[in-house]
Structure formats: structure tokens, C-alpha cells
Design a protein around this motif. Structure first.
Motif, PDB file in Angstrom:
ATOM      1  N   THR A   1       0.690   6.566   5.619  1.00  0.00           N
ATOM      2  CA  THR A   1       1.150   6.813   6.973  1.00  0.00           C
ATOM      3  C   THR A   1       2.662   6.742   6.931  1.00  0.00           C
ATOM      4  N   ILE A   2       3.329   7.797   7.431  1.00  0.00           N
ATOM      5  CA  ILE A   2       4.798   7.799   7.424  1.00  0.00           C
ATOM      6  C   ILE A   2       5.274   7.071   8.681  1.00  0.00           C
ATOM      7  N   ASP A   3       6.076   6.020   8.508  1.00  0.00           N
ATOM      8  CA  ASP A   3       6.523   5.230   9.663  1.00  0.00           C
ATOM      9  C   ASP A   3       7.845   5.785  10.225  1.00  0.00           C
ATOM     10  N   ALA A   4       8.371   5.111  11.245  1.00  0.00           N
ATOM     11  CA  ALA A   4       9.556   5.621  11.936  1.00  0.00           C
ATOM     12  C   ALA A   4      10.788   5.649  11.030  1.00  0.00           C
ATOM     13  N   GLU A   5      10.791   4.811   9.981  1.00  0.00           N
ATOM     14  CA  GLU A   5      11.924   4.814   9.036  1.00  0.00           C
ATOM     15  C   GLU A   5      11.712   5.808   7.902  1.00  0.00           C
ATOM     16  N   ARG A   6      10.676   6.653   8.019  1.00  0.00           N
ATOM     17  CA  ARG A   6      10.343   7.677   7.032  1.00  0.00           C
ATOM     18  C   ARG A   6       9.872   7.083   5.697  1.00  0.00           C
ATOM     19  N   ASN A   7       9.418   5.839   5.743  1.00  0.00           N
ATOM     20  CA  ASN A   7       8.826   5.222   4.558  1.00  0.00           C
ATOM     21  C   ASN A   7       7.314   5.301   4.665  1.00  0.00           C
ATOM     22  N   ALA A   8       6.634   5.174   3.500  1.00  0.00           N
ATOM     23  CA  ALA A   8       5.178   5.219   3.511  1.00  0.00           C
ATOM     24  C   ALA A   8       4.627   3.824   3.769  1.00  0.00           C
ATOM     25  N   ARG A   9       3.724   3.739   4.740  1.00  0.00           N
ATOM     26  CA  ARG A   9       2.959   2.495   4.929  1.00  0.00           C
ATOM     27  C   ARG A   9       1.650   2.711   4.197  1.00  0.00           C
ATOM     28  N   LYS A  10       1.400   1.938   3.189  1.00  0.00           N
ATOM     29  CA  LYS A  10       0.183   2.139   2.416  1.00  0.00           C
ATOM     30  C   LYS A  10      -0.231   0.841   1.750  1.00  0.00           C
ATOM     31  N   ALA A  11      -1.462   0.824   1.302  1.00  0.00           N
ATOM     32  CA  ALA A  11      -1.966  -0.390   0.669  1.00  0.00           C
ATOM     33  C   ALA A  11      -1.402  -0.530  -0.739  1.00  0.00           C
ATOM     34  N   ALA A  12      -1.251  -1.766  -1.179  1.00  0.00           N
ATOM     35  CA  ALA A  12      -0.854  -2.023  -2.559  1.00  0.00           C
ATOM     36  C   ALA A  12      -2.077  -2.543  -3.302  1.00  0.00           C
ATOM     37  N   ILE A  13      -2.116  -2.263  -4.591  1.00  0.00           N
ATOM     38  CA  ILE A  13      -3.255  -2.696  -5.391  1.00  0.00           C
ATOM     39  C   ILE A  13      -2.820  -3.848  -6.288  1.00  0.00           C
ATOM     40  N   MET A  14      -3.608  -4.937  -6.313  1.00  0.00           N
ATOM     41  CA  MET A  14      -3.318  -6.015  -7.259  1.00  0.00           C
ATOM     42  C   MET A  14      -4.261  -5.831  -8.443  1.00  0.00           C
ATOM     43  N   LEU A  15      -3.687  -5.684  -9.628  1.00  0.00           N
ATOM     44  CA  LEU A  15      -4.498  -5.524 -10.834  1.00  0.00           C
ATOM     45  C   LEU A  15      -4.528  -6.838 -11.593  1.00  0.00           C
ATOM     46  N   GLN A  16      -5.643  -7.073 -12.273  1.00  0.00           N
ATOM     47  CA  GLN A  16      -5.696  -8.242 -13.149  1.00  0.00           C
ATOM     48  C   GLN A  16      -5.946  -7.754 -14.571  1.00  0.00           C
ATOM     49  N   ILE A  17      -5.254  -8.378 -15.522  1.00  0.00           N
ATOM     50  CA  ILE A  17      -5.469  -8.014 -16.923  1.00  0.00           C
ATOM     51  C   ILE A  17      -6.688  -8.792 -17.419  1.00  0.00           C
ATOM     52  N   ASP A  18      -7.722  -8.022 -17.803  1.00  0.00           N
ATOM     53  CA  ASP A  18      -8.981  -8.642 -18.185  1.00  0.00           C
ATOM     54  C   ASP A  18      -9.403  -8.069 -19.533  1.00  0.00           C
ATOM     55  N   GLN A  19      -9.371  -8.864 -20.556  1.00  0.00           N
ATOM     56  CA  GLN A  19      -9.688  -8.434 -21.923  1.00  0.00           C
ATOM     57  C   GLN A  19      -8.915  -7.181 -22.317  1.00  0.00           C
ATOM     58  N   GLY A  20      -7.620  -7.210 -22.028  1.00  0.00           N
ATOM     59  CA  GLY A  20      -6.732  -6.122 -22.425  1.00  0.00           C
ATOM     60  C   GLY A  20      -6.823  -4.899 -21.539  1.00  0.00           C
TER      61      GLY A  20
END
Lengths: 382, 331
Positions: free
Chosen positions: A353-372
Motif C-alpha cells: 500500500t503506497i502511503d502519503a509519503e510515497r513509501n510502501a506499507r507492507k509486511a516484513a518477514i522474520m526468517l529463522q536459520i534452521d539447519q542451514g
């Protein structure tokens, strides 16, 4: 005799100049297409990012053209190399706008090059979407400049929320790369948001990019008994830091930013990075349909699994083409209005979603390192 | 009628300024922003090449820190415009006299301060390092350029690692070529003077020059300071044109690029530097059609040029109008 020789060389130089000017005017133009300009670092220091980003854009163009293009016209992509130099970026964007007469511009992974080009696009009234420039200043240049990635401030805040709310950990330490603006930005916002959420910053240490020994800082951090060490740097140092933390037998969680997104993190860190978390734009291991299709198509076309630059750039191109379609015109101000009205646009790297400051509002993903391998641990909404 | 000395130079300079002013009004709107931008970079590169030629070609001191001086001049002038001159102009308004002369005057002040900052750095660096010769001097100037860059990278009020944004856009075609013309004029007249002869003597044989009573360090430092001044001004022009500065523009690769202009044009030839800087600015643009082969062709052309003319395009000579005249008479 001497005079003759000098003269002939002077003429040779002149001939070269004339040849150059002729070649300059030789680039032909077709009026029955929609021209989109791309500027990226295809050579120079950050060439891998630029090439990956351009590949992502090319995929989007091929898909649209196969479906019949935009507004009944095929998309013609004009890709220019800026050699990873800011002044060269300004040069090619001026060329794209004035010589190639592009309708819109996609480009630059690095904020420094986007910042050099943005005032030119703004003055000319040509929309510019950057796939991956995270510096908050970029979109402040003006009303025609957009981005589809999140900013440094958002990423720092996401890591803080993840540590405090999701993991429930309250004693936080930060280890920042002071040579790196990105790292400082992330650390600042992490600290601010963690404190707002009631967590305690027990230790703040720093290093410089290129360091290999972090034992002094880690020993000092160990003395404050933290639950989490936040390491907002790049993969090489992050891997080494993880190893040296493991040597000290500390019971801590490591959290990093998207600078960790490289196979090198696991190569360098080995078993020491097991269980560590980092924030990213997307995961190639994601099982959602869009990511699976994108990764499969990318592997088919280019022969390797893409990093985050390709899907981000693919999203930028898709968003732009959809906006042009919706605007029904290639007029700069109409395209700009259509882009700024983007809501919940489905991208490979999450809904935008493009906000009023022209930046993207979006979800971030948290990754976990699991057995490489990288496993999606959590998706954090804005 | 034959004119001599000061009168001739003065008349030619006035003619040059008049031509620039006319071109700025007629040619520039006609050719559009892209070709204008190419011309502006040609002008900036000419200034850089000719000023380095003074150090490298005439005084024979191998300096590869020119981008450092450029950075210092660029950031200083940008900071002065951004924090002081810009707000001052905004306060004075755009009406009447100030509207007409405000911007050019502000740019002149900014460029001058950029040049002075760079020449002060040139003096501070030159005094200790110019005792070194050849490779040692090259490495010392390389280090100096990197120090300037890293210090700027860690200075927050000029943007640090994020880069310096929102610099006013004051640089025009006319300004760039005024500076380039001034640089050529200063270097040319200097070389023709006693001082220039002393510099060339230092280049040819430093020990012999010293034995003849020339204060070699003093002359070398002078060339270095003057060269740094023009590099600083060129940096200021770039800053006020692009409206954005980032330290990545001023790595040692930029210095090497300027060295290439000088060597390719022929060390010790002002016209050589001017031609080389122009051709090597146009060439990468002209080769854009070749896409990924562009830099390969560009580099290959450099190799060919160096193989066919190792002494540079002009080989230490200057272009003379008389070269063109006998050609017709002979044939």
C-alpha cells in the motif's frame, strides 16, 4: 614533418569525435510502444544487485508483453548502466527522459544513485519507482518519487517488535557497524521502539565494516547479561560475530536485518548462526503461490534462485504497469496519481500500500536459520 | 593591425564571454537537457584535466588525489550554499536587482570558497608530501584523497554516508565554460611566465633545477595549490548542477579518470587535455547503443590510443591555428 604528423593526429581525433556524434544519433525510436526506462548498476561495485534487479524487471515486462502489453501497446524496456556511480546515474536518467522519452523510470537499488537521479525525474514530471532504496530521504525529493521496499526506520522497528512482543525478551544489546549508514539507521529505530515497548537496552557496542575480531565487544556485552544481541550489519561480519558469540557460551538470541540475506551468512557462521533470526523482504522458501511461481519462473529463465533484489524489482515493475493501465494514459501526472492510489497490491514480497509519503506499507518477514536453511518464522504487519 | 600581450588576451576573453552568453541563450534551449548535461560534464572535466595537467604535465608531480580536492571543494561550496547563501537569497526575495544577480553572485561566492578550501588542503598536504618523488608521491596523494573522502563520509552535517541532498541548482552552461576558460587562461599564462619555466625545469631535472637556484619545493607546492583550487571549483560546479553529493563520486577511480585525460591528451599540453577530456566524456555516451560492450570498447580504444600515440594525442604540443593554414597552400 613533425608538423604534418601532429596535424594528422589532430584530424584523427576530430574524426573520432564526429564518429561519436553520429553513433549518438543512431539509436532509433519506435512510437507504437510504451517506453519504460531502467537505470541500474550493471557494472562496478554493486553490479550483482543491479543485474539481479534488472532481471526481475525483465521478467515482469515479458509477462505483460505476452499478455498483450499495456493499453494495447507493447512495453519497450530501455536499460542503462550507471557503473555504480551517482553522477553517471544523473546522466543516464537525463538521457532516458529527454532522448528516449520514457513514460516512467524504474531503478536503482542503492539510495545514493536514486538520490542523484530523483531531482531530475521530479523536475521533468516523470514518475520514478525505486525497488530497494531504503534511505528515508529518497521519497522526500518530491511527489513523483516512490518506493516499493520498506525503509530503514520500519525495519528497525519491526526487529524491536519481534524481539519484545513475539519472543517476549526484555534485555537487549546492540552491536552496530559505525561505518555503515544503514546499520546506524536500523540500530537507532530498534532502540527507540524497543524502549517504547518497555524493553531495556543493556549494552550498545560498535565495530567497523571489515573488522574480524569482535571478542572485546562481545565480552563487554556478556557482562550485561542480555537476552538478545541485535546485529544490524552485513553478512560477513554477522557470520563472524555469531561464531565469536558461540565461543563465549552465551544464552542469547541473535537478530539481524536484511543485510544478512546472503548464503554467505550460513557459510561463515556455520552452526553458530543456527536459530538466529533476521528480517527480510521475502523468502525463496516461502510456500505461498506467488513466491513459488516467481522462483520457479526465475530459475527457469536465469538458472538460479533469486535474492531479494529480483522480486522487489519485479514488484516495482508490476505495480508501475498496473498503475499505467489504470491511469489509461502515459501522462506523467496521471501515472503518478495512479501509483499513489495503490492499495493492497499483491506483490511477491507481500501486499503493498503506497502511503502519503510515497513509501510502501507492507509486511516484513522474520526468517529463522534452521539447519542451514531459511525458514519463515513470522510475518509482521505494519 | 597586430595586438600584443594584455590587450589581446583581454579582447579574446571578452569575445569568449560574449560567445558563451550568446550560446547559453540560443544553443542550450535548442539542444535540450541531455546534450546540455554532456556539455556541462565536458566543461567540468576540462577544468579538472587542465588543472591536473599543471601538476602532472608541467610540474611533473604524479598526483592521484585530484578527486579528493574535488570532493573537498564540492562539499564546502555545497555546505555554504545550503546553510548560508540559499536561506539568504530566500530572505532577500526574487524581486529586482537581487533576482537578476543573486544566484550568479551566490554561486561565485560558493565556488570561490570551495576553491579556497581545496587549495588550503593542497597547501597543508603539499608541503610535507611534495618532498617525495615518483611512486612515493603518488601513494601519498592517493592516501590523502581517501582521507578527505572518509572524513566527509563521517561528517554528519554534510549528510555523511547518506549523501548531501537539496543543494541549490545554480550551475549553468555559461558558468561551467567560464570556469574552464579561466582555468585554461591561468595555466597558459603561468606556463609562459618565469614561474612556468621554473616548473618545467623542475619536471625535466629536479636536481639541476635546484642547482640553478630554483626553490623546487616552493614551485611544486604552488602548482599543487593552484591545481587543487581549480579541482575544488570543479567539484563546486558539479555539486550545484547535480544538487546531490555522495562520497562514492570521489573515490580514487575518479582521480585515475582525470589522470587518463592528462596522459591521453599528452602531459604538458593544454589543448591535449581539453581534447582528451571532451572526447573521453562524449565517448561513453556515444557508445551507449553498444550496451554491455560499451565499457569494453571504451577501454579498448584507450589501449589503442596509447599504443599508437604513447606521448598522448598532442604529445606536449599546443594546437596552433597556423597548422590549418599551410595545408591549403601546399595542395
Amino acid at each position: 614533418m613533425v608538423r604534418q604528423m601532429v596535424k594528422s593526429n589532430w584530424l584523427r581525433g576530430l574524426a573520432l569525435l564526429v564518429f561519436a556524434l553520429l553513433a549518438m544519433s543512431a539509436c532509433s525510436q519506435n512510437e507504437n510502444v510504451i517506453r519504460i526506462g531502467v537505470f541500474n548498476s550493471l557494472t562496478g561495485g554493486t553490479a550483482t544487485f543491479g543485474i539481479s534487479s534488472t532481471n526481475g524487471i525483465k521478467m515482469a515486462v515479458e509477462e505483460w508483453n505476452a499478455r498483450g502489453g499495456i493499453l494495447g501497446k507493447q512495453i519497450q524496456l530501455i536499460v542503462e548502466d550507471d557503473q555504480s556511480k551517482p553522477e553517471e546515474a544523473a546522466m543516464v536518467v537525463t538521457k532516458l527522459i529527454n532522448q528516449n522519452r520514457v513514460a516512467a523510470i524504474l531503478g536503482e537499488v542503492a539510495s545514493s544513485r536514486t538520490l542523484a537521479a530523483a531531482p531530475i525525474a521530479q523536475r521533468a514530471g516523470i514518475p520514478l519507482i525505486t525497488p530497494a532504496s531504503t534511505n528515508p530521504k529518497v521519497t522526500k525529493v518530491g511527489s513523483y518519487i516512490f518506493r516499493v521496499c520498506y525503509t530503514d526506520s520500519f525495519q528497525g522497528a519491526v526487529c524491536a517488535r519481534f524481539a519484545v512482543e513475539r519472543l517476549g525478551l526484555k534485555r537487549l544489546a546492540i552491536l552496530t557497524d559505525v561505518k555503515n549508514d544503514y546499520s546506524i539507521g536500523l540500530a537507532d529505530y530498534f532502540k527507540r521502539d524497543a524502549q517504547l515497548l518497555g524493553a531495556q537496552i543493556v549494552s550498545e557496542e560498535s565495530y567497523s565494516e571489515g573488522d574480524t575480531d569482535f571478542r572485546a565487544q562481545i565480552t563487554s556485552i556478556k557482562g550485561t547479561n542480555p537476552d538478545v544481541i541485535f546485529v544490524p550489519g552485513y553478512y560477513t561480519e554477522a557470520g563472524l560475530i555469531a561464531k565469536q558469540v558461540a565461543e563465549q557460551n552465551m544464552n542469547v538470541r541473535l537478530i539481524g536485518g536484511d543485510g544478512w540475506d546472503s548464503p554467505r551468512t550460513v557459510e561463515i557462521g556455520g552452526t553458530a548462526v543456527e536459530g538466529a533470526f533476521f528480517c527480510n523482504h521475502y523468502s525463496a522458501e516461502d510456500t505461498s503461490r506467488m513466491v513459488r511461481t516467481f522462483v520457479a519462473n526465475h530459475v527457469k529463465k536465469y538458472g538460479y534462485v533469486p535474492d531479494a533484489m529480483a522480486p522487489l524489482s519485479y514488484d516495482a515493475a508490476e505495480l508501475l504497469f498496473t498503475a499505467i493501465q489504470k491511469a489509461g494514459s502515459i501522462d506523467g501526472s496521471k501515472i503518478r496519481d495512479a501509483i499513489s492510489q495503490t492499495r493492497d497490491f499483491p506483490g511477491v514480497c507481500g501486499n503493498i500500500t503506497i502511503d502519503a509519503e510515497r513509501n510502501a506499507r507492507k509486511a516484513a518477514i522474520m526468517l529463522q536459520i534452521d539447519q542451514g536453511k531459511l525458514k519463515v518464522y513470522d510475518v509482521i504487519q505494519p | 593591425m597586430k595586438l600584443h600581450g594584455v590587450t589581446r588576451t583581454l579582447l579574446l576573453s571578452l569575445l569568449y564571454i560574449a560567445v558563451l552568453a550568446v550560446l547559453g541563450q540560443t544553443l542550450i534551449p535548442f539542444i535540450g537537457p541531455y546534450y546540455t548535461q554532456v556539455l556541462i560534464f565536458i566543461g567540468i572535466n576540462i577544468t579538472l584535466a587542465v588543472s591536473l595537467n599543471l601538476i602532472l604535465g608541467f610540474a611533473g608531480q604524479f598526483s592521484i588525489g585530484h578527486a579528493g580536492f574535488m570532493a573537498l571543494g564540492g562539499y564546502t561550496s555545497a555546505a555554504i550554499s545550503f546553510y548560508f547563501l540559499g536561506p539568504l537569497l530566500a530572505q532577500l526575495g526574487t524581486g529586482g536587482m537581487i533576482g537578476a544577480v543573486g544566484e550568479p553572485a551566490a554561486l561565485a561566492v560558493a565556488l570561490l570558497s570551495g576553491g579556497i578550501a581545496a587549495s588550503v588542503a593542497g597547501l597543508l598536504v603539499g608541503i610535507p608530501t611534495l618532498r617525495l618523488r615518483g611512486d612515493y608521491l603518488a601513494i601519498a596523494t592517493l592516501g590523502m584523497g581517501e582521507i578527505i573522502r572518509v572524513v566527509i563520509l563521517n561528517t554528519d552535517f554534510v549528510g555523511g554516508a547518506r549523501g548531501f541532498t537539496d543543494i541549490p541548482r545554480w550551475t549553468t552552461f555559461t558558468w561551467v565554460f567560464l570556469v574552464a576558460g579561466l582555468c585554461v587562461l591561468v595555466v597558459r599564462n603561468l606556463i609562459a611566465s618565469t614561474m612556468g619555466r621554473a616548473l618545467i625545469a623542475v619536471r625535466e631535472d629536479e636536481d639541476a633545477a635546484a642547482a640553478m637556484g630554483i626553490n623546487t619545493t616552493r614551485y611544486k607546492v604552488f602548482a599543487f595549490v593552484l591545481g587543487a583550487f581549480f579541482a575544488g571549483v570543479a567539484g563546486g560546479l558539479q555539486a550545484h548542477y547535480l544538487q546531490y553529493l555522495h562520497t562514492n563520486s570521489f573515490t580514487f577511480l575518479r582521480s585515475i579518470e582525470i589522470v587518463v585525460f592528462v596522459i591521453l591528451g599528452g602531459g604538458g599540453s593544454i589543448t591535449g587535455s581539453v581534447i582528451a577530456a571532451s572526447v573521453l566524456t562524449i565517448l561513453p555516451e556515444a557508445l551507449r547503443c553498444a550496451e554491455s560492450w560499451r565499457m569494453v570498447i571504451y577501454s579498448a580504444l584507450l589501449v589503442v590510443m596509447m599504443l599508437t600515440r604513447p606521448q598522448g594525442l598532442m604529445g606536449g604540443r599546443e594546437f596552433q591555428w597556423s597548422w590549418l593554414i599551410p595545408t591549403w597552400r601546399k595542395k
